[in-house]
Design a protein around this motif. Structure first.
Motif, mmCIF file in Angstrom:
data_model
loop_
_atom_site.group_PDB
_atom_site.id
_atom_site.type_symbol
_atom_site.label_atom_id
_atom_site.label_comp_id
_atom_site.label_asym_id
_atom_site.label_seq_id
_atom_site.Cartn_x
_atom_site.Cartn_y
_atom_site.Cartn_z
ATOM 1 N N GLY A 167 0.816 -1.212 0.000
ATOM 2 C CA GLY A 167 0.000 0.000 0.000
ATOM 3 C C GLY A 167 0.847 1.259 0.000
ATOM 4 N N TYR A 168 1.909 1.244 0.780
ATOM 5 C CA TYR A 168 2.816 2.385 0.839
ATOM 6 C C TYR A 168 3.475 2.618 -0.521
ATOM 7 C CZ TYR A 168 6.682 5.373 2.263
ATOM 8 O OH TYR A 168 7.560 6.406 2.369
ATOM 9 N N GLY A 219 1.030 4.015 -2.958
ATOM 10 C CA GLY A 219 0.763 5.415 -2.644
ATOM 11 C C GLY A 219 1.900 6.343 -3.066
#
Length: 85
Positions: free
Chosen positions: A78-79, A82
Motif C-alpha cells: 500500500g505504501y 501510494g
C-alpha cells in the motif's frame, strides 16, 4: 505446546517421508531412457500446473501462518502504491 517426544516422533515421520520420496525419485530417474527425453517437454506442463497449484495453496495458508508478516507486506504494498504518484 508440543512436547519433545511429539516433536521427535513428527521429525522421524518426516524423515521417513523424505527418504521414501527420494527413493521414488531415484527409481524414476533410473527407469528413464533416451526416449523419455523426447517426451520430457510434454511432461513438464502438468508439473508446472502442479507447482503453480502448490504455490497458490501456500499463499492461501500464509495469512493464517504468519499474520504479522502478511499485515506488514500489505502495508508495504500500500505504501509503495501510494508513493508511485
Amino acid at each position: 505446546m508440543a512436547t519433545k517426544a511429539e516433536l521427535e516422533a513428527e521429525l522421524k515421520q518426516l524423515r521417513a517421508e523424505l527418504s521414501e520420496r527420494d527413493a521414488a525419485l531415484d527409481a524414476a530417474k533410473a527407469s528413464r531412457t533416451d526416449t523419455d527425453h523426447e517426451t520430457e517437454l510434454e511432461d513438464d506442463s502438468p508439473s508446472l500446473e502442479t507447482d503453480i497449484g502448490e504455490i497458490l495453496a501456500e499463499l492461501e495458508k500464509f495469512p493464517h501462518k504468519q499474520p504479522l508478516m502478511f499485515a506488514l507486506g500489505a502495508f508495504a504494498v500500500g505504501y509503495l502504491i501510494g508513493r508511485m504518484k
